[in-house]
Design a protein around this motif. Sequence first.
Motif: not given
Length: 144
Positions: A48-62
């Motif tokens: 994943l690109e960095p922005l997609e990584q951030a999205k995945m991490d945020l969705v996981s923690v949410y």
Amino acid sequence: MSEDDINTEEYPTEIHDYLAAFEKSLASVDEMLKTMMSVSRNELLQKLEPLEQAKMDLVSVYTLNSMFWVYLATQGINPKEHPVKKELERIRTYMNKVKEIADKKKASKLDKGAASRFVRNALWEPNAENESTSKTPAKGKKRK
């Protein structure tokens, strides 16, 4: 929950549809978690690109915090008075920031060269013939 469990347990029949929908939702979450857990996090992040990584991490923690919210509710604890509420709000703030960044990335960029050519060509420019006649004053006879 099997059909036999549903029939043998005593609960109001009005909530049967709600329980069936909840069970279906739990199965869906379980399926997604199994899919996510089948691939290591590092492997997934490398793709994943960095922005997609951030999205995945945020969705996981949410998702994790939302599940904790549901857990608190099932234990009779009001989650609105628990620190998990502030955490969910904080995560939502970051999700909005990431969304803004993604939207800016998708927005069209201004091509300054093309814009200046467009404006230059759209403006009226007198041709050389009209220019020489309009700038010279009309010749008339002088009065004495």
